[in-house]
Motif scaffolding. Structure first.
Motif, PDB file in Angstrom:
ATOM      1  N   SER A 230      77.646  38.295   3.754  1.00  0.00           N
ATOM      2  CA  SER A 230      77.730  37.887   2.353  1.00  0.00           C
ATOM      3  C   SER A 230      76.477  37.140   1.925  1.00  0.00           C
ATOM      4  CB  SER A 230      78.945  36.976   2.133  1.00  0.00           C
ATOM      5  OG  SER A 230      80.149  37.642   2.430  1.00  0.00           O
TER       6      SER A 230
ATOM      7  N   VAL B 100      79.910  48.847  -6.222  1.00  0.00           N
ATOM      8  CA  VAL B 100      80.076  47.450  -5.791  1.00  0.00           C
ATOM      9  C   VAL B 100      81.446  46.890  -6.133  1.00  0.00           C
ATOM     10  CG1 VAL B 100      77.596  47.105  -6.111  1.00  0.00           C
ATOM     11  CG2 VAL B 100      79.183  46.316  -7.887  1.00  0.00           C
TER      12      VAL B 100
ATOM     13  N   ARG C  34      83.722  44.435  -4.037  1.00  0.00           N
ATOM     14  CA  ARG C  34      82.897  43.715  -3.061  1.00  0.00           C
ATOM     15  C   ARG C  34      82.064  42.615  -3.713  1.00  0.00           C
ATOM     16  NH1 ARG C  34      78.877  46.283  -0.503  1.00  0.00           N
ATOM     17  NH2 ARG C  34      78.501  47.780  -2.189  1.00  0.00           N
ATOM     18  N   PHE C  35      81.610  42.847  -4.942  1.00  0.00           N
ATOM     19  CA  PHE C  35      80.763  41.893  -5.655  1.00  0.00           C
ATOM     20  C   PHE C  35      81.562  41.247  -6.779  1.00  0.00           C
ATOM     21  CE2 PHE C  35      76.336  44.028  -4.847  1.00  0.00           C
ATOM     22  CZ  PHE C  35      76.604  44.067  -3.501  1.00  0.00           C
TER      23      PHE C  35
ATOM     24  N   MET D 288      78.202  38.461  -3.299  1.00  0.00           N
ATOM     25  CA  MET D 288      78.170  39.781  -2.674  1.00  0.00           C
ATOM     26  C   MET D 288      78.795  39.688  -1.290  1.00  0.00           C
ATOM     27  SD  MET D 288      74.357  41.037  -3.815  1.00  0.00           S
ATOM     28  CE  MET D 288      73.525  39.909  -2.723  1.00  0.00           C
TER      29      MET D 288
ATOM     30  N   LEU E  36      78.579  43.400   2.594  1.00  0.00           N
ATOM     31  CA  LEU E  36      77.322  44.058   2.269  1.00  0.00           C
ATOM     32  C   LEU E  36      77.047  45.242   3.187  1.00  0.00           C
ATOM     33  CD1 LEU E  36      75.267  40.878   1.438  1.00  0.00           C
ATOM     34  CD2 LEU E  36      75.489  42.862  -0.052  1.00  0.00           C
TER      35      LEU E  36
ATOM     36  N   ASP F 185      72.965  48.450   0.000  1.00  0.00           N
ATOM     37  CA  ASP F 185      72.818  47.394  -1.002  1.00  0.00           C
ATOM     38  C   ASP F 185      71.423  46.782  -0.975  1.00  0.00           C
ATOM     39  OD1 ASP F 185      76.148  46.366  -0.168  1.00  0.00           O
ATOM     40  OD2 ASP F 185      75.534  47.489  -1.953  1.00  0.00           O
TER      41      ASP F 185
ATOM     42  N   TYR G 165      67.043  42.430  -6.523  1.00  0.00           N
ATOM     43  CA  TYR G 165      68.091  42.176  -7.517  1.00  0.00           C
ATOM     44  C   TYR G 165      67.510  41.354  -8.667  1.00  0.00           C
ATOM     45  CZ  TYR G 165      71.724  44.076  -4.538  1.00  0.00           C
ATOM     46  OH  TYR G 165      72.503  44.926  -3.797  1.00  0.00           O
TER      47      TYR G 165
END
Length: 126
Positions: free
Chosen positions: A17, A64, A67-68, A83, A86, A90, A94
């Motif tokens: 994460s 995502v 998960r996000f 996040m 992962l 990914d 960003y």
């Protein structure tokens, strides 16, 4: 003019994460939707998640979802991207971005975002 500064990127193993932060300057943060986008090497910039100005609505890319999590703290002019789980895919730089139109719902349209940060790199190893 608003300035956006991302932080929190780094190297993490698959399944791990990270929490990204984006600090914004200026007085329009609390009336503006915010978004996270990413760009992997050799690929176009793509939408990840966005949140409306009040924090009351969010939208995510299918890749995502689950998960996000995007969130914001209007008192601190900061937007976050948590996040989890992962994956190597990914891996990207960003970027956070600010919606040019105030008081709108969340959107995935990159053309709506007029102010961008410099990006923070996330690398997920397998």
């Amino acid at each position: 003019q608003v300035q956006l500064v991302e932080s929190g990127g780094g190297l993490v193993q698959a399944g791990g994460s990270l929490r990204l932060s984006c600090a914004a300057s200026g007085r329009t943060f609390s009336t503006s939707g915010m978004g996270w986008f990413r760009q992997a090497p050799g690929k176009e910039r793509e939408f990840v998640a966005s949140i409306m100005w009040s924090g009351g609505g969010t939208t995510y890319a299918d890749s995502v979802k689950g998960r996000f999590t995007i969130s914001r703290d209007n008192a601190k002019n900061t937007v976050f991207l948590q996040m989890n789980s992962l994956k190597p895919e990914d891996t990207a730089v960003y970027y956070c971005a600010k919606d040019s139109i105030p008081f709108q719902g969340p959107t995935s349209l990159i053309s709506r975002f007029g102010s961008w940060g410099q990006g923070t790199r996330v690398t997920v190893s397998s």
